[in-house]
Design an enzyme around this catalytic site. Sequence first.
Site, PDB file in Angstrom:
ATOM      1  N   LYS A  96     -30.004 -46.195  -5.577  1.00 49.78           N
ATOM      2  CA  LYS A  96     -28.805 -46.802  -6.196  1.00 49.78           C
ATOM      3  C   LYS A  96     -28.272 -46.051  -7.522  1.00 49.78           C
ATOM      4  O   LYS A  96     -29.120 -45.226  -8.029  1.00 49.78           O
ATOM      5  CB  LYS A  96     -29.487 -48.356  -6.527  1.00 49.78           C
ATOM      6  CG  LYS A  96     -30.322 -48.230  -7.663  1.00 49.78           C
ATOM      7  CD  LYS A  96     -31.311 -49.705  -7.928  1.00 49.78           C
ATOM      8  CE  LYS A  96     -32.260 -49.802  -8.622  1.00 49.78           C
ATOM      9  NZ  LYS A  96     -33.057 -51.090  -8.686  1.00 49.78           N
ATOM     10  N   ARG A 135     -33.972 -63.601 -10.912  1.00 54.82           N
ATOM     11  CA  ARG A 135     -32.792 -62.831 -11.006  1.00 54.82           C
ATOM     12  C   ARG A 135     -32.006 -62.724  -9.737  1.00 54.82           C
ATOM     13  O   ARG A 135     -31.180 -63.617  -9.526  1.00 54.82           O
ATOM     14  CB  ARG A 135     -33.209 -61.341 -11.253  1.00 54.82           C
ATOM     15  CG  ARG A 135     -32.101 -60.468 -11.609  1.00 54.82           C
ATOM     16  CD  ARG A 135     -32.509 -59.075 -11.984  1.00 54.82           C
ATOM     17  NE  ARG A 135     -33.231 -58.331 -10.842  1.00 54.82           N
ATOM     18  CZ  ARG A 135     -33.638 -57.199 -11.090  1.00 54.82           C
ATOM     19  NH1 ARG A 135     -33.543 -56.288 -12.273  1.00 54.82           N
ATOM     20  NH2 ARG A 135     -34.218 -56.712  -9.915  1.00 54.82           N
ATOM     21  N   TYR A 152     -20.598 -37.329 -39.396  1.00 50.78           N
ATOM     22  CA  TYR A 152     -20.107 -38.522 -39.998  1.00 50.78           C
ATOM     23  C   TYR A 152     -20.915 -39.280 -40.959  1.00 50.78           C
ATOM     24  O   TYR A 152     -22.183 -39.534 -40.591  1.00 50.78           O
ATOM     25  CB  TYR A 152     -19.660 -39.472 -38.794  1.00 50.78           C
ATOM     26  CG  TYR A 152     -18.567 -39.066 -38.001  1.00 50.78           C
ATOM     27  CD1 TYR A 152     -17.332 -38.803 -38.635  1.00 50.78           C
ATOM     28  CD2 TYR A 152     -18.523 -38.642 -36.629  1.00 50.78           C
ATOM     29  CE1 TYR A 152     -16.333 -38.065 -37.874  1.00 50.78           C
ATOM     30  CE2 TYR A 152     -17.727 -38.325 -35.917  1.00 50.78           C
ATOM     31  CZ  TYR A 152     -16.560 -37.983 -36.426  1.00 50.78           C
ATOM     32  OH  TYR A 152     -15.370 -37.546 -35.854  1.00 50.78           O
TER      33      TYR A 152
END
Length: 372
Positions: free
Chosen positions: A44, A143, A262
């Site tokens: 998958k 699930r 940053y």
Amino acid sequence: MSLFPSVEACLSQAELIVDLGALVDNWRKLAARIAPAACAAVVKADAYGVGADEASRALLGAGCRVFFVAHPSEGARLRAVLGADAVIYVLNGLIEGEGRLAAYAAHALRPVLGSLSDVRLWSASGLAGQHGAALHVDTGMNRLGLHRDEALALAPQARALGLDLVMSHFVSSEAPDDPINARQIADFEAVRAAFAGLAASMANSAGLFLPQRPFHDLARPGYALYGGNPTPGAPNPMRAVVTLRAPIIQTREIGVGESVGYNATWRAKRPSRLAAIGIGYADGLPRALMGTDAHSGGEALVGGVRCPFVGRVSMDLTVIDVTDAPAPVRPGDLVELLGAAITVDDVAARAGTIGYEILTSLGRRYARTYRN
Ligand SMILES: *Cc1c(COP(=O)(O)O)cnc(C)c1O
């Protein structure tokens, strides 16, 4: 002459090497471990990011006959790649809609029925009986999957539904001491006994290494095939499949107190040599790998030595402190970000995630090479 010769693109591009020989070795190793049970392959999510077409073809060549995908669309593609011999199960079950059922018929995909509603749809579809299907029984995931009692009640209809596999899925197989494993195995045994004529399947990668050896008739490894460690905390018995290398774009020297990136989250404590590579979080390098003054982040292998990421990982760029690299590094030199030394599991731990997420996030901008 082109303004942007393709050779330039190649020189600055990171390379992702997928070792299909290692993938096949991993499958053979698992298959040997569980014989006479059969070993399937879970492919998958584009085979966990490594490339489902190439991975599945290699596994079919090695003797793998059963494949699991998540979506019917993945199954349809796989059917075109693998031809008629492969058995392809679709884990996510049926979702209402004519198109879905037609895809199962057109590409000979076997659904993993995961609810009573799936079972009803399947039984009304006309496909049941002329077509294989698996029944997913929930033993704790909550699930997908039928409740144990729902499944037991269906046992007399197994043949009419065309079922050929009964399966369940572990909650915590990577934690062998968790008592939930034994409880799930016992619950699944009860269901399996009621479906005596069907093949049974429970183990994922880590399930294959549980002391109870819950191999049944068919195992469903995914992660371990792609080099992930199915035995966290113990040495990895699998071979690395993915190597990621990026060329250095620029190097520079900075003085004590100068910052990188940053928000200036990292400052040099010594005169430092830095190297910038042209991949970042848009390529699947988690931003959580940033190296700050407070905590260390990711690492790259530079001339055989692990060198730390410094400052924030940005979208397309990452900076590495190469002060301790054994030889001066130069633009064009390759650094290794993933491979046999810096493993998928290493990177995941440093990023506060799991290797599954590292693999399935691998970017689309790499030059991909398949070996063997
Ligand atoms: C993804 C998945 C697997 C494979 O699990 P790994 O831990 O990657 O080996 C097996 N079974 C089911 C139902 C899955 O969803």
